[in-house]
Motif scaffolding. Structure first.
Motif, PDB file in Angstrom:
ATOM      1  N   TYR A 155       0.817  -1.215   0.000  1.00  0.00           N
ATOM      2  CA  TYR A 155       0.000   0.000   0.000  1.00  0.00           C
ATOM      3  C   TYR A 155       0.852   1.267   0.000  1.00  0.00           C
ATOM      4  CZ  TYR A 155      -3.740   3.270   1.138  1.00  0.00           C
ATOM      5  OH  TYR A 155      -4.634   4.316   1.116  1.00  0.00           O
ATOM      6  N   ASN A 156       1.973   1.255   0.705  1.00  0.00           N
ATOM      7  CA  ASN A 156       2.845   2.437   0.705  1.00  0.00           C
ATOM      8  C   ASN A 156       3.363   2.735  -0.699  1.00  0.00           C
ATOM      9  OD1 ASN A 156       2.503   2.874   3.415  1.00  0.00           O
ATOM     10  ND2 ASN A 156       4.360   1.780   4.028  1.00  0.00           N
ATOM     11  N   ALA A 157       3.627   1.671  -1.465  1.00  0.00           N
ATOM     12  CA  ALA A 157       4.061   1.876  -2.851  1.00  0.00           C
ATOM     13  C   ALA A 157       2.956   2.544  -3.657  1.00  0.00           C
ATOM     14  CB  ALA A 157       4.453   0.544  -3.488  1.00  0.00           C
ATOM     15  N   LEU A 158       1.711   2.148  -3.415  1.00  0.00           N
ATOM     16  CA  LEU A 158       0.583   2.783  -4.093  1.00  0.00           C
ATOM     17  C   LEU A 158       0.516   4.265  -3.740  1.00  0.00           C
ATOM     18  CD1 LEU A 158      -2.004   2.135  -5.866  1.00  0.00           C
ATOM     19  CD2 LEU A 158      -3.234   2.052  -3.693  1.00  0.00           C
ATOM     20  N   LEU A 159       0.733   4.597  -2.472  1.00  0.00           N
ATOM     21  CA  LEU A 159       0.701   5.985  -2.037  1.00  0.00           C
ATOM     22  C   LEU A 159       1.836   6.797  -2.665  1.00  0.00           C
ATOM     23  CD1 LEU A 159      -0.128   5.572   1.776  1.00  0.00           C
ATOM     24  CD2 LEU A 159      -1.696   6.137  -0.089  1.00  0.00           C
ATOM     25  N   ARG A 160       2.935   6.117  -2.996  1.00  0.00           N
ATOM     26  CA  ARG A 160       4.065   6.806  -3.628  1.00  0.00           C
ATOM     27  C   ARG A 160       3.858   7.013  -5.124  1.00  0.00           C
ATOM     28  NH1 ARG A 160       7.166   3.092  -0.433  1.00  0.00           N
ATOM     29  NH2 ARG A 160       7.517   1.826  -2.313  1.00  0.00           N
ATOM     30  N   GLY A 161       2.756   6.519  -5.648  1.00  0.00           N
ATOM     31  CA  GLY A 161       2.480   6.696  -7.064  1.00  0.00           C
ATOM     32  C   GLY A 161       2.770   5.486  -7.916  1.00  0.00           C
ATOM     33  N   GLU A 162       3.232   4.389  -7.301  1.00  0.00           N
ATOM     34  CA  GLU A 162       3.447   3.149  -8.037  1.00  0.00           C
ATOM     35  C   GLU A 162       2.121   2.389  -8.137  1.00  0.00           C
ATOM     36  OE1 GLU A 162       6.692   0.968  -6.239  1.00  0.00           O
ATOM     37  OE2 GLU A 162       7.663   2.850  -5.637  1.00  0.00           O
ATOM     38  N   THR A 163       2.100   1.332  -8.954  1.00  0.00           N
ATOM     39  CA  THR A 163       0.881   0.529  -9.092  1.00  0.00           C
ATOM     40  C   THR A 163       1.207  -0.951  -8.930  1.00  0.00           C
ATOM     41  OG1 THR A 163       0.113   2.170 -10.701  1.00  0.00           O
ATOM     42  CG2 THR A 163      -1.205   0.171 -10.478  1.00  0.00           C
ATOM     43  N   PRO A 164       1.324  -1.420  -7.694  1.00  0.00           N
ATOM     44  CA  PRO A 164       1.578  -2.847  -7.469  1.00  0.00           C
ATOM     45  C   PRO A 164       0.430  -3.703  -8.028  1.00  0.00           C
ATOM     46  CG  PRO A 164       1.857  -1.572  -5.443  1.00  0.00           C
ATOM     47  CD  PRO A 164       1.208  -0.671  -6.434  1.00  0.00           C
ATOM     48  N   ASN A 165       0.741  -4.954  -8.360  1.00  0.00           N
ATOM     49  CA  ASN A 165      -0.271  -5.842  -8.953  1.00  0.00           C
ATOM     50  C   ASN A 165      -1.547  -5.916  -8.131  1.00  0.00           C
ATOM     51  OD1 ASN A 165       1.639  -6.369 -10.884  1.00  0.00           O
ATOM     52  ND2 ASN A 165       2.102  -8.445 -10.199  1.00  0.00           N
ATOM     53  N   VAL A 166      -1.417  -5.963  -6.793  1.00  0.00           N
ATOM     54  CA  VAL A 166      -2.598  -6.143  -5.938  1.00  0.00           C
ATOM     55  C   VAL A 166      -3.506  -4.918  -5.927  1.00  0.00           C
ATOM     56  CG1 VAL A 166      -1.533  -7.868  -4.450  1.00  0.00           C
ATOM     57  CG2 VAL A 166      -1.301  -5.445  -3.879  1.00  0.00           C
ATOM     58  N   PHE A 167      -3.021  -3.790  -6.466  1.00  0.00           N
ATOM     59  CA  PHE A 167      -3.842  -2.582  -6.563  1.00  0.00           C
ATOM     60  C   PHE A 167      -3.964  -2.119  -8.016  1.00  0.00           C
ATOM     61  CE2 PHE A 167      -2.181  -2.185  -2.146  1.00  0.00           C
ATOM     62  CZ  PHE A 167      -3.403  -2.192  -1.479  1.00  0.00           C
ATOM     63  N   ASN A 168      -3.945  -3.079  -8.924  1.00  0.00           N
ATOM     64  CA  ASN A 168      -3.932  -2.752 -10.344  1.00  0.00           C
ATOM     65  C   ASN A 168      -5.111  -3.405 -11.054  1.00  0.00           C
ATOM     66  OD1 ASN A 168      -3.308  -2.277 -13.044  1.00  0.00           O
ATOM     67  ND2 ASN A 168      -1.120  -2.682 -12.771  1.00  0.00           N
ATOM     68  N   PRO A 169      -5.988  -2.613 -11.712  1.00  0.00           N
ATOM     69  CA  PRO A 169      -7.098  -3.212 -12.465  1.00  0.00           C
ATOM     70  C   PRO A 169      -6.623  -4.172 -13.555  1.00  0.00           C
ATOM     71  CG  PRO A 169      -7.422  -0.849 -12.208  1.00  0.00           C
ATOM     72  CD  PRO A 169      -6.020  -1.137 -11.751  1.00  0.00           C
ATOM     73  N   LYS A 170      -5.444  -3.933 -14.090  1.00  0.00           N
ATOM     74  CA  LYS A 170      -4.891  -4.818 -15.123  1.00  0.00           C
ATOM     75  C   LYS A 170      -4.695  -6.228 -14.586  1.00  0.00           C
ATOM     76  CE  LYS A 170      -0.856  -5.425 -18.138  1.00  0.00           C
ATOM     77  NZ  LYS A 170       0.450  -4.838 -18.579  1.00  0.00           N
ATOM     78  N   PHE A 171      -4.362  -6.339 -13.282  1.00  0.00           N
ATOM     79  CA  PHE A 171      -4.101  -7.633 -12.680  1.00  0.00           C
ATOM     80  C   PHE A 171      -5.252  -8.106 -11.794  1.00  0.00           C
ATOM     81  CE2 PHE A 171       0.177  -6.209 -13.784  1.00  0.00           C
ATOM     82  CZ  PHE A 171       0.697  -7.356 -14.363  1.00  0.00           C
ATOM     83  N   SER A 172      -6.418  -7.475 -11.942  1.00  0.00           N
ATOM     84  CA  SER A 172      -7.637  -7.895 -11.221  1.00  0.00           C
ATOM     85  C   SER A 172      -7.436  -7.868  -9.713  1.00  0.00           C
ATOM     86  CB  SER A 172      -8.070  -9.298 -11.675  1.00  0.00           C
ATOM     87  OG  SER A 172      -8.197  -9.374 -13.072  1.00  0.00           O
ATOM     88  N   GLY A 173      -6.817  -6.767  -9.234  1.00  0.00           N
ATOM     89  CA  GLY A 173      -6.527  -6.652  -7.808  1.00  0.00           C
ATOM     90  C   GLY A 173      -7.644  -5.982  -7.037  1.00  0.00           C
ATOM     91  N   GLY A 174      -7.296  -5.516  -5.834  1.00  0.00           N
ATOM     92  CA  GLY A 174      -8.258  -4.820  -4.993  1.00  0.00           C
ATOM     93  C   GLY A 174      -8.638  -5.584  -3.746  1.00  0.00           C
ATOM     94  N   ALA A 175      -9.235  -4.865  -2.810  1.00  0.00           N
ATOM     95  CA  ALA A 175      -9.576  -5.443  -1.513  1.00  0.00           C
ATOM     96  C   ALA A 175     -10.664  -6.506  -1.601  1.00  0.00           C
ATOM     97  CB  ALA A 175     -10.018  -4.334  -0.557  1.00  0.00           C
ATOM     98  N   LEU A 176     -11.629  -6.308  -2.495  1.00  0.00           N
ATOM     99  CA  LEU A 176     -12.736  -7.261  -2.602  1.00  0.00           C
ATOM    100  C   LEU A 176     -12.252  -8.633  -3.037  1.00  0.00           C
ATOM    101  CD1 LEU A 176     -15.826  -7.764  -2.570  1.00  0.00           C
ATOM    102  CD2 LEU A 176     -15.856  -7.018  -4.964  1.00  0.00           C
ATOM    103  N   THR A 177     -11.449  -8.683  -4.090  1.00  0.00           N
ATOM    104  CA  THR A 177     -11.012  -9.972  -4.631  1.00  0.00           C
ATOM    105  C   THR A 177      -9.880 -10.588  -3.824  1.00  0.00           C
ATOM    106  OG1 THR A 177      -9.493  -8.858  -6.161  1.00  0.00           O
ATOM    107  CG2 THR A 177     -11.680  -9.393  -6.985  1.00  0.00           C
ATOM    108  N   ASP A 178      -9.094  -9.741  -3.150  1.00  0.00           N
ATOM    109  CA  ASP A 178      -7.919 -10.273  -2.468  1.00  0.00           C
ATOM    110  C   ASP A 178      -8.199 -10.692  -1.038  1.00  0.00           C
ATOM    111  OD1 ASP A 178      -4.990 -10.767  -2.506  1.00  0.00           O
ATOM    112  OD2 ASP A 178      -4.990  -9.240  -0.939  1.00  0.00           O
ATOM    113  N   ILE A 179      -9.099  -9.966  -0.350  1.00  0.00           N
ATOM    114  CA  ILE A 179      -9.238 -10.202   1.086  1.00  0.00           C
ATOM    115  C   ILE A 179     -10.691 -10.373   1.547  1.00  0.00           C
ATOM    116  CG2 ILE A 179      -9.333  -7.768   1.813  1.00  0.00           C
ATOM    117  CD1 ILE A 179      -7.173  -8.578   3.943  1.00  0.00           C
ATOM    118  N   ASN A 180     -11.604  -9.571   0.973  1.00  0.00           N
ATOM    119  CA  ASN A 180     -12.999  -9.686   1.384  1.00  0.00           C
ATOM    120  C   ASN A 180     -13.644 -10.968   0.853  1.00  0.00           C
ATOM    121  OD1 ASN A 180     -15.218  -8.793   2.807  1.00  0.00           O
ATOM    122  ND2 ASN A 180     -15.506  -6.921   1.614  1.00  0.00           N
ATOM    123  N   ILE A 181     -12.996 -11.585  -0.122  1.00  0.00           N
ATOM    124  CA  ILE A 181     -13.513 -12.840  -0.665  1.00  0.00           C
ATOM    125  C   ILE A 181     -13.591 -13.925   0.406  1.00  0.00           C
ATOM    126  CG2 ILE A 181     -11.243 -13.640  -1.451  1.00  0.00           C
ATOM    127  CD1 ILE A 181     -12.671 -14.901  -3.865  1.00  0.00           C
TER     128      ILE A 181
END
Length: 332
Positions: A155-181
């Motif tokens: 998440y800190n990388a996301l805040l720095r302006g990077e786009t890690p896979n887990v926060f990237n629509p290209k890689f189907s990331g996000g809280a719903l699919t990764d953790i709320n599932i």
């Protein structure tokens, strides 16, 4: 089961540790894009073969199962190719990015007479079975709360302006699919498909959800599932009925401590002896494989399909779009 793994993250380490405890199950090969990233795992678990070419892995006659733990968006294509090459598949959650992708995999698995599993720990845990056995003691269920929150190391990388896979629509990331599932599986394996689904999310400017609340409406009660990758929290499940409540400490993922509260009585339910919770799903998959119980496999697939459908409906409700939503899928 003679398994090859795709991926080298912490989940693969945990998977291989659990696999070592399963009789007649072995890891034959590890795939990584770079050999040096696979070497530590291969050495730790005494795996002799490393692949950097997926086609060579799929062609390996010593492998009859492929375990897929790559970024979410790659699950479909890798599972499809594995099935095409006659390999049974165990795929990490979320199974695929879209319902259409999963339907394509299910069709191909049945056509090839192969096994296809979603690796979701919760529903295979002994303590989860104890919850099923005791839930009627609560009387009429009125409310369910689930919270599984974990501040992501990315998440800190996301805040720095990077786009890690887990926060990237290209890689189907996000809280719903990764953790709320995990919360969604917990509720739906107990109560089935909800009547209505709503998802309210905190979204990054790139459109991905970093946290959110999933509301599930059933005929007689409401379920609330919270999943956050941008904050930490107490993780728990509370199932509230007219005669008492059931408390799962530390969240739905592990069901490590389950406490049944009825009037003034408090009873702890525990049937889990293995620290590594992946042990239990592997026991199930191994039993299905050796008994050739395709009916049980297909029942699990039907269930996984229903969960993914709700997950997709929730994404649509929150206007969260993956790149995979725009892609054509293969037809088996």
């Amino acid at each position: 089961m003679k398994i090859a793994t795709i991926g080298t993250g912490p989940i693969v380490d945990k998977f291989l540790s659990a696999l070592n405890e399963i009789e007649e199950a072995t890891c034959e090969a590890i795939y990584s894009r770079k050999e040096e990233t696979a070497k530590p795992l291969a050495e730790k678990f005494n795996v002799q073969t490393i692949y950097t070419d997926l086609d060579k892995l799929y062609a390996d006659p010593n492998v009859n199962f492929v375990y897929i733990a790559s970024p979410n968006s790659l699950h479909y294509d890798q599972a499809y190719q594995a099935l095409q090459n006659g390999k049974n598949v165990i795929c990490e959650k979320p199974f695929t990015s879209t319902v259409q992708e999963l339907e394509s995999l299910i069709s191909l698995a049945k056509q090839k007479n192969l096994l296809l599993f979603e690796a979701i720990t919760t529903i295979h845990l002994p303590n989860y079975q104890l919850i099923k056995e005791n839930i009627n003691k609560l009387g009429q269920i009125k409310f369910i709360q689930c919270n599984y929150s974990q501040y992501s190391s990315k998440y800190n990388a996301l805040l720095r302006g990077e786009t890690p896979n887990v926060f990237n629509p290209k890689f189907s990331g996000g809280a719903l699919t990764d953790i709320n599932i995990y919360n969604l599986h917990f509720v739906m394996n107990l109560f089935g498909t909800p009547q209505t689904v709503q998802y309210k999310a905190n979204k990054h400017p790139n459109g991905i959800d970093t946290s959110g609340i999933l509301l599930l409406e059933y005929p007689d009660f409401i379920g609330e599932c919270v999943g956050c990758k941008d904050t930490n929290s107490l993780n728990f499940v509370l199932i509230q009925g007219e005669k008492g409540y059931l408390h799962v400490e530390h969240g739905a993922n592990g069901c490590r401590k389950v406490i049944l509260h009825l009037e003034d009585n408090e009873v702890e339910l525990n049937a889990q002896t293995e620290e590594n919770i992946m042990h239990y799903e592997l026991l199930t998959f191994n039993d299905i494989y050796h008994s050739k119980n395709f009916e049980q496999c297909y029942q699990l697939l039907d269930y996984s399909h229903s969960v993914l459908k709700v997950l997709e409906d929730a994404r649509k409700d929150a206007d969260i779009t993956f790149d995979a939503d725009l892609l054509k899928f293969k037809s088996s």
